[in-house]
Motif scaffolding. Structure first.
Motif, PDB file in Angstrom:
ATOM      1  N   LYS A   1     -31.164  22.771 -64.058  1.00  6.32           N
ATOM      2  CA  LYS A   1     -31.731  23.097 -62.848  1.00  6.32           C
ATOM      3  C   LYS A   1     -30.746  23.493 -61.870  1.00  6.32           C
ATOM      4  O   LYS A   1     -30.776  24.597 -61.159  1.00  6.32           O
ATOM      5  CB  LYS A   1     -32.558  21.856 -62.223  1.00  6.32           C
TER       6      LYS A   1
ATOM      7  N   ASN B   1     -28.825  26.692 -62.858  1.00  6.48           N
ATOM      8  CA  ASN B   1     -29.751  27.767 -62.445  1.00  6.48           C
ATOM      9  C   ASN B   1     -29.595  28.249 -61.054  1.00  6.48           C
ATOM     10  O   ASN B   1     -29.602  29.409 -60.660  1.00  6.48           O
ATOM     11  CB  ASN B   1     -31.362  27.588 -63.008  1.00  6.48           C
ATOM     12  N   ALA B   2     -29.428  27.258 -60.285  1.00  6.86           N
ATOM     13  CA  ALA B   2     -29.505  27.574 -58.665  1.00  6.86           C
ATOM     14  C   ALA B   2     -27.971  28.077 -58.680  1.00  6.86           C
ATOM     15  O   ALA B   2     -27.878  29.162 -57.716  1.00  6.86           O
ATOM     16  CB  ALA B   2     -29.246  26.141 -57.848  1.00  6.86           C
TER      17      ALA B   2
ATOM     18  N   SER C   1     -26.551  30.185 -60.681  1.00  5.58           N
ATOM     19  CA  SER C   1     -26.840  31.387 -61.069  1.00  5.58           C
ATOM     20  C   SER C   1     -27.387  32.231 -60.052  1.00  5.58           C
ATOM     21  O   SER C   1     -27.055  33.288 -59.750  1.00  5.58           O
ATOM     22  CB  SER C   1     -27.674  31.162 -62.212  1.00  5.58           C
ATOM     23  N   LYS C   2     -28.315  31.613 -59.210  1.00  4.90           N
ATOM     24  CA  LYS C   2     -29.022  32.354 -58.352  1.00  4.90           C
ATOM     25  C   LYS C   2     -28.267  32.777 -57.180  1.00  4.90           C
ATOM     26  O   LYS C   2     -28.268  34.110 -56.692  1.00  4.90           O
ATOM     27  CB  LYS C   2     -30.365  31.445 -57.855  1.00  4.90           C
ATOM     28  N   ARG C   3     -27.455  31.778 -56.829  1.00  2.00           N
ATOM     29  CA  ARG C   3     -26.464  32.011 -55.797  1.00  2.00           C
ATOM     30  C   ARG C   3     -25.296  32.832 -55.665  1.00  2.00           C
ATOM     31  O   ARG C   3     -24.969  33.899 -55.074  1.00  2.00           O
ATOM     32  CB  ARG C   3     -26.020  30.594 -55.132  1.00  2.00           C
TER      33      ARG C   3
ATOM     34  N   GLY D   1     -24.716  34.706 -58.833  1.00  2.00           N
ATOM     35  CA  GLY D   1     -24.789  35.914 -59.826  1.00  2.00           C
ATOM     36  C   GLY D   1     -24.296  35.553 -61.174  1.00  2.00           C
ATOM     37  O   GLY D   1     -24.107  36.490 -62.065  1.00  2.00           O
TER      38      GLY D   1
ATOM     39  N   ASN E   1     -24.074  34.340 -65.005  1.00  2.00           N
ATOM     40  CA  ASN E   1     -25.349  34.171 -66.296  1.00  2.00           C
ATOM     41  C   ASN E   1     -24.722  32.972 -67.129  1.00  2.00           C
ATOM     42  O   ASN E   1     -23.847  33.104 -67.894  1.00  2.00           O
ATOM     43  CB  ASN E   1     -25.523  35.423 -66.886  1.00  2.00           C
TER      44      ASN E   1
ATOM     45  N   GLU F   1     -17.720  28.171 -57.747  1.00  2.00           N
ATOM     46  CA  GLU F   1     -19.111  27.767 -58.062  1.00  2.00           C
ATOM     47  C   GLU F   1     -19.298  26.031 -58.320  1.00  2.00           C
ATOM     48  O   GLU F   1     -19.981  25.411 -57.910  1.00  2.00           O
ATOM     49  CB  GLU F   1     -19.700  28.186 -59.174  1.00  2.00           C
TER      50      GLU F   1
ATOM     51  N   SER G   1     -30.013  21.434 -56.003  1.00  2.00           N
ATOM     52  CA  SER G   1     -30.474  22.897 -56.259  1.00  2.00           C
ATOM     53  C   SER G   1     -30.666  23.511 -54.942  1.00  2.00           C
ATOM     54  O   SER G   1     -30.159  24.374 -54.633  1.00  2.00           O
ATOM     55  CB  SER G   1     -31.564  23.072 -57.111  1.00  2.00           C
TER      56      SER G   1
ATOM     57  N   VAL H   1     -28.755  26.586 -53.153  1.00  2.00           N
ATOM     58  CA  VAL H   1     -29.147  27.785 -52.658  1.00  2.00           C
ATOM     59  C   VAL H   1     -29.123  28.170 -51.138  1.00  2.00           C
ATOM     60  O   VAL H   1     -28.826  29.179 -50.847  1.00  2.00           O
ATOM     61  CB  VAL H   1     -30.538  28.120 -53.162  1.00  2.00           C
TER      62      VAL H   1
END
Ligand code: NAD
Length: 364
Positions: free
Chosen positions: A25, A28-29, A31-33, A35, A37, A316, A355, A359
């Motif tokens: 989870k 994935n956060a 990834s969202k912030r 970019g 993958n 990150e 998470s 974000v």
């Protein structure tokens, strides 16, 4: 198009699946912030694999691990397998994957967060601010050395093991420890027993030789007995510590207790080529399995180590660590680190909070 990092996800047993879900989870956060993958592929290990395939490390899991950029693992073991033959117990899956991936270096960060300093069994002023990286050699030394065994000599049994290191084995772990020190406060302490053991004298000789390539790192040597004492007397003096297998087994457990909770301790097992493995230091905690009580922070911090050491995604990884600090600062705690006046949350909520921080921090 940015790179996709392939991650083999091995949730394992007990609380493993719950804490791994929180790790995913949070990734994935990230990834969202940012970019980046990630591609997650799950596979069985430990008791979960025994139940389905009859072995603790199926070939398909090993194949997946070898073909991934990193392995992200939960925890292995359950009391229900205690009666199995030791050769096919869940833990064998872990030993086998470590061996197959040639994971010769174990890293355990020992970080005491200000907010949790009071939960240590040591005085708060001794542990507050502790930030040590324990680097342990994992595939050689006393635990693997030959000859070993128990035999009859002059009418009585003798037991014996051999602490043995090749120069090349010492050099690769020491070099890795210097590299890590370069990324931190540039201090390295090498632990040995050079006043008694020949193997330690060689260890020290190699450390001195490798040190010439790292003039910026302040190097010290300490005997293992003194190290055990200093870790509880004044742990703040250390940045990175490096040692052979058995010394590391004992000292890394001692150091981990400075933090007060198993649920906070991440770990990474690295190699010089191929995927590394990231997992929390604790076990599968069958006593709290499926109750939303497990602390997922050690697992999330292991995922942050994966970003730092396998993918070189320092920014990150730092964002993940910072998010954990903020959530703790705001007073959220799982049961194992609960204190008066704090807000008790479950496994899932802790994952959500970290998470959300990642974000939301876009705006800061
Ligand atoms: P454990 O680490 O699983 O649990 C010890 C205690 O700490 C328990 O009370 C547990 O509830 C608590 N605890 C552990 N992790 C926690 C977390 N994230 N949040 C909150 N509380 C947590 O050790 P154990 O009970 O001795 O062993 C249980 C099983 O785990 C055994 O089968 C053992 O072989 C296995 N084990 C696996 C690993 C591994 O996968 N690397 C390591 C150690 C033990």
């Amino acid at each position: 198009m940015s790179k996709t990092y392939k991650i083999a996800v091995l949730p394992g047993d007990g609380i493993g699946p719950e804490i791994i879900d929180q790790g995913i989870k949070v990734l994935n956060a990230v990834s969202k912030r940012f970019g980046v993958n990630f591609e997650f592929t799950k596979a069985l290990i430990g008791g979960a694999a025994i139940d389905v395939e009859g072995v603790p490390l199926p070939d398909s899991t090993l194949e997946l691990a070898k073909n991934s950029d990193a392995v992200f693992m939960g925890s292995i073991g359950d009391w229900k397998y205690d009666k199995l033959d030791p050769a096919i117990r869940p833990e064998c899956g872990l030993l086998k994957i470590r061996k197959e991936l040639n994971l010769f270096a174990n890293l355990r960060p020992v970080v005491v967060y200000d907010e949790l300093a009071a939960s240590s069994t040591l005085k708060e002023d001794v542990v507050k601010g502790v930030d040590i990286m324990m680097v342990r050699e994992l595939t050689s030394g006393l635990y693997f050395g030959e000859p070993k065994g128990i035999e009859l000599r002059n009418g009585e049994k003798v037991g014996f093991n051999t602490m043995i290191y090749k120069e090349s084995e010492i050099e690769r772990i020491v070099r890795l420890a210097f590299d890590i020190a370069m990324k931190r406060r540039k201090k390295l302490c090498s632990v040995d027993k050079a006043n008694v053991l020949d193997v330690s004298r060689l260890w020290r000789e190699v450390v001195e030789r490798v040190a010439k390539d790292y003039p910026e790192v302040e190097l010290s040597h300490i005997y293992v007995d003194n190290a055990a004492m200093q870790l509880v007397r004044n742990p703040k003096q250390y940045d990175v510590m490096v040692m052979e297998n058995m010394f590391g087994d004992i000292l890394s457990d001692e150091a981990s207790m400075l933090t007060g909770s198993l649920g906070m301790l991440a770990s990474a097992s690295l190699t010089d080529k191929g995927p590394a493995l990231y997992e929390p230091s604790h076990g599968s905690a069958p006593d709290i399995k499926g109750q939303d009580k497990a602390n997922p922070i050690a697992t999330i911090m292991s995922a942050a180590m994966m970003l730092k050491y396998s993918f070189n995604l320092d920014k990150e990884a730092n964002a993940m660590e910072e998010a954990i600090k903020q959530v703790l600062k705001e007073g959220y705690r799982t049961a194992d680190i609960m204190s008066e006046g704090a807000s008790l949350v479950g496994t899932n909520k802790m994952g959500d909070l970290v998470s959300e921080k990642i974000v939301c921090n876009i705006l800061n």
